[in-house]
Enzyme design. Structure first.
Site, short mmCIF file in Angstrom:
data_model
loop_
_atom_site.label_atom_id
_atom_site.label_comp_id
_atom_site.label_asym_id
_atom_site.label_seq_id
_atom_site.Cartn_x
_atom_site.Cartn_y
_atom_site.Cartn_z
CG ASP A 10 -0.80 3.32 5.86
OD1 ASP A 10 -1.89 3.81 5.57
OD2 ASP A 10 0.28 3.74 5.40
CG HIS A 54 4.01 4.15 -6.36
ND1 HIS A 54 4.86 4.75 -5.45
CD2 HIS A 54 3.01 5.03 -6.58
CE1 HIS A 54 4.37 5.95 -5.14
NE2 HIS A 54 3.24 6.13 -5.80
CG HIS A 83 4.73 -1.09 0.12
ND1 HIS A 83 5.80 -0.44 -0.46
CD2 HIS A 83 3.93 -0.12 0.60
CE1 HIS A 83 5.64 0.86 -0.35
NE2 HIS A 83 4.51 1.10 0.29
CE LYS A 108 -1.17 6.63 4.00
NZ LYS A 108 0.06 5.97 3.59
CB CYS A 153 2.15 6.28 7.27
SG CYS A 153 2.76 5.95 5.60
#
Ligand code: VGL
Ligand code: ZN
Length: 199
Positions: A10, A54, A83, A108, A153
């Site tokens: 990320d 989301h 984000h 992802k 993450c």
């Protein structure tokens, strides 16, 4: 080392200073990440990749603020500022990252109903991303993880990597964290306990 992959987690604009979920010093690690990329035979990157609206965005949960937690069908979920929205500048890799030799980009977090911290599993802990199968088929047994954020993450990816039987190292000097409510200490302890090599 042909059986070893660098997994860059990320390294995206929204996780760097100026981004909507900026990790302190997130862009400081760019030169070191580039040096590591140059030195590995195999490089895989992840890209947090959410549809607008989301379910992990606080803005999608009435009355909720970023960094609060809510109960989802799959368990407790931290809510984030919007984000890494698919196709946005924030979702692009930091422009300083020399990503051209990357063999695979795992996206992802694209299921609107499930967040995904780990490079291996979504947050329901059962839906795989395909990364474990990819690495196995390619004969890769060792992974070195770097990127953002150490305590989300990167940590979830490292824990899943060891549970899949990969020899797993996290280069802490090439990671930066969020540290939400003690999450940094908690995740470092969890990684150590699980057999992740922290260097
Ligand atoms: C991340 C929170 C939400 C991360 C991604 O890359 O650590 N954290 N989405
Ligand atoms: Zn995300």
């Amino acid at each position: 080392m042909n059986d070893e992959a660098l997994v860059v987690i990320d390294m995206q604009n929204d996780f760097c200073p100026g981004g909507s979920l900026a990790v302190a010093g997130g862009d400081d690690i760019v030169p070191l990440v580039n040096d590591l990329i140059a030195g590995f035979d195999h490089v895989v990157m992840t890209q947090d990749w959410h549809p607008a609206g989301h379910s992990s965005f606080a803005s999608s949960q009435p009355g909720k603020q970023p960094f609060e937690q809510v109960e989802m069908s799959y368990g407790l979920q931290t809510l984030w500022p919007d984000h890494c929205i698919q196709g946005s500048i924030g979702a692009e890799f930091h422009p300083g990252i020399v990503w051209t030799k990357t063999e695979l980009v795992i996206r992802k977090g694209f299921d609107p109903a499930i967040d995904s911290y780990s490079a291996f599993f979504e947050n329901d802990r059962t839906t795989p991303t395909g990364l474990a199968g990819y690495l196995r088929e390619r004969g890769i047994g060792k992974v070195v993880l770097v990127g953002l954020a150490t305590d989300f993450c990167v940590a979830f990816s490292a824990l899943d990597a060891v549970s899949h039987g990969f020899d797993t190292t996290v280069r802490l000097d090439a990671c930066r964290g969020i540290d939400l409510g003690g999450s940094m200490d908690a995740m470092l302890t969890a990684m150590r306990g699980a057999g992740v090599r922290l260097v």
